[in-house]
Write an enzyme that holds these catalytic residues in place. Sequence first.
Site, PDB file in Angstrom:
ATOM      1  N   GLY A 143       2.018   2.499  10.803  1.00  0.00           N
ATOM      2  CA  GLY A 143       2.838   3.604  10.647  1.00  0.00           C
ATOM      3  C   GLY A 143       4.016   4.102  11.753  1.00  0.00           C
ATOM      4  O   GLY A 143       4.496   4.969  11.832  1.00  0.00           O
ATOM      5  N   SER A 182       3.056  -1.912  10.566  1.00  0.00           N
ATOM      6  CA  SER A 182       4.369  -1.944  10.801  1.00  0.00           C
ATOM      7  C   SER A 182       4.970  -3.392  10.630  1.00  0.00           C
ATOM      8  O   SER A 182       6.095  -3.544  11.432  1.00  0.00           O
ATOM      9  CB  SER A 182       4.573  -1.328  12.219  1.00  0.00           C
ATOM     10  OG  SER A 182       4.189  -0.246  12.329  1.00  0.00           O
ATOM     11  N   GLU A 217      -7.087   5.198   7.541  1.00  0.00           N
ATOM     12  CA  GLU A 217      -7.058   6.452   7.102  1.00  0.00           C
ATOM     13  C   GLU A 217      -8.257   6.815   6.372  1.00  0.00           C
ATOM     14  O   GLU A 217      -8.359   8.329   6.566  1.00  0.00           O
ATOM     15  CB  GLU A 217      -5.652   6.574   6.373  1.00  0.00           C
ATOM     16  CG  GLU A 217      -4.540   6.411   7.291  1.00  0.00           C
ATOM     17  CD  GLU A 217      -3.411   5.790   6.601  1.00  0.00           C
ATOM     18  OE1 GLU A 217      -3.216   5.644   5.298  1.00  0.00           O
ATOM     19  OE2 GLU A 217      -2.373   5.115   7.245  1.00  0.00           O
ATOM     20  N   HIS A 259      -9.874   1.317   4.554  1.00  0.00           N
ATOM     21  CA  HIS A 259      -8.420   1.551   5.380  1.00  0.00           C
ATOM     22  C   HIS A 259      -8.689   2.545   6.366  1.00  0.00           C
ATOM     23  O   HIS A 259      -9.350   3.703   6.563  1.00  0.00           O
ATOM     24  CB  HIS A 259      -7.470   2.158   4.521  1.00  0.00           C
ATOM     25  CG  HIS A 259      -5.973   2.175   5.288  1.00  0.00           C
ATOM     26  ND1 HIS A 259      -5.797   3.060   5.921  1.00  0.00           N
ATOM     27  CD2 HIS A 259      -5.129   1.051   5.114  1.00  0.00           C
ATOM     28  CE1 HIS A 259      -4.471   2.787   6.367  1.00  0.00           C
ATOM     29  NE2 HIS A 259      -4.191   1.694   5.955  1.00  0.00           N
ATOM     30  N   ASN A 295       0.744  -1.129  -0.254  1.00  0.00           N
ATOM     31  CA  ASN A 295       0.129  -0.044  -0.010  1.00  0.00           C
ATOM     32  C   ASN A 295       1.107   1.197   0.129  1.00  0.00           C
ATOM     33  O   ASN A 295       1.570   1.377   1.169  1.00  0.00           O
ATOM     34  CB  ASN A 295      -0.924  -0.140   1.285  1.00  0.00           C
ATOM     35  CG  ASN A 295      -1.775   1.209   1.285  1.00  0.00           C
ATOM     36  OD1 ASN A 295      -1.801   2.073   0.237  1.00  0.00           O
ATOM     37  ND2 ASN A 295      -2.321   1.403   2.383  1.00  0.00           N
ATOM     38  N   LYS A 329      -0.004   4.162  -0.448  1.00  0.00           N
ATOM     39  CA  LYS A 329      -0.624   5.365  -0.112  1.00  0.00           C
ATOM     40  C   LYS A 329      -0.626   6.534  -0.926  1.00  0.00           C
ATOM     41  O   LYS A 329      -0.570   6.509  -2.054  1.00  0.00           O
ATOM     42  CB  LYS A 329      -0.403   5.619   1.446  1.00  0.00           C
ATOM     43  CG  LYS A 329      -0.417   4.435   2.251  1.00  0.00           C
ATOM     44  CD  LYS A 329      -0.290   4.856   3.924  1.00  0.00           C
ATOM     45  CE  LYS A 329      -0.291   3.528   4.570  1.00  0.00           C
ATOM     46  NZ  LYS A 329      -0.458   3.644   5.939  1.00  0.00           N
ATOM     47  N   GLU A 344      -5.823  -4.658  10.663  1.00  0.00           N
ATOM     48  CA  GLU A 344      -4.682  -3.925  10.878  1.00  0.00           C
ATOM     49  C   GLU A 344      -5.078  -2.844  12.272  1.00  0.00           C
ATOM     50  O   GLU A 344      -5.965  -2.028  12.286  1.00  0.00           O
ATOM     51  CB  GLU A 344      -4.852  -2.770   9.837  1.00  0.00           C
ATOM     52  CG  GLU A 344      -4.404  -3.280   8.460  1.00  0.00           C
ATOM     53  CD  GLU A 344      -3.886  -2.347   7.583  1.00  0.00           C
ATOM     54  OE1 GLU A 344      -2.508  -2.383   7.219  1.00  0.00           O
ATOM     55  OE2 GLU A 344      -4.387  -1.484   7.226  1.00  0.00           O
TER      56      GLU A 344
HETATM   57  P1  PGA Z   1       2.647   0.422   7.814  1.00  0.00           P
HETATM   58  O1  PGA Z   1       1.056   0.637   6.845  1.00  0.00           O
HETATM   59  O2  PGA Z   1       3.026  -0.878   7.163  1.00  0.00           O
HETATM   60  O3  PGA Z   1       3.120   1.454   7.209  1.00  0.00           O
HETATM   61  O4  PGA Z   1       2.067   0.493   9.172  1.00  0.00           O
HETATM   62  C1  PGA Z   1       0.131  -0.388   6.755  1.00  0.00           C
HETATM   63  C2  PGA Z   1      -1.149   0.261   6.240  1.00  0.00           C
HETATM   64  O5  PGA Z   1      -1.414   1.268   6.554  1.00  0.00           O
HETATM   65  O6  PGA Z   1      -1.718  -0.605   5.691  1.00  0.00           O
END
Ligand code: PGA
Length: 261
Positions: free
Chosen positions: A175, A216, A99, A97, A10, A12, A169
């Site tokens: 992140g 992460s 976000e 997601h 992803n 983003k 998640e």
């Molecule tokens: P990350 O993001 O691996 O940076 O934690 C995962 C995601 O948002 O799908």
Amino acid sequence: MFKAPFLVANWKMNYGIKQAVQVTADIVVGLRGMRRKGQLVLCPSYPALLSVKQTIGDESISLGAQDLSGQDRGAFTGEVAPWMIKEAGAEYVIIGHSERKKYFSETNESINNKVKNALKEGLTPIICVGETFEERQENQKDHVVLRQVQNALDGVKVSPINPIIIAYEPVWVIGTGQAIEPSDAEYMHTLIRQVLIDLYPLVVVDHHTAILYGGSVDENNVDEFCDKEHIQGFLVGSASLHSQQFLKIIEKVCKESSAQS
Ligand code: PGA
């Protein structure tokens, strides 16, 4: 039938066309000669979808979008319909997601609508679920995640031509560079699997659904998650942005899975 393990990148809102193409090209080169199993899915931004698809060429890498519209066509300024994503060469789409929930007011209802819209067009939805830190502190995580799965799949028929992927998640680790304990993730995956078994025949769950972990994941911690029975792949954000780092993850996930089979 799904080919686990799944590894979904992803990207983003980090790469435009040029960078997405460059990273894809580096991944394609890095994969040459690598013996790997499963399914690799790259999810760039909308404008980069077609160029990434062209860069992938005949390699066995799939394309995914990071969102889609709940509408089909017409006067919906700024929206991107499932068929447009499909036309650009995508087979997968990330839906709900955290976000998008946090910054764009996605609700369980809009997520359910998007899941149905994706499946109607033959796109495989990668449905994100996960609890916030507060929900975990209040011992609500099981309930919250189960409700998210149930709501997202309300009225959704899963079948060989309509497979689905759930990505667990935990919102509070996305992140941060700090994943949750693999045993904790495995517990949540087992719960999610149970919800799927309550909704669909076991054979459908076994062959046409997959549950991924995201939050992460990196090249240092991915092996510990691979050991877990119900973790069938990963949704990777930050650690998928750099081809060399992502290639290390691909190598570990594939190696781990071959060792298990
Ligand atoms: P990350 O993001 O691996 O940076 O934690 C995962 C995601 O948002 O799908």
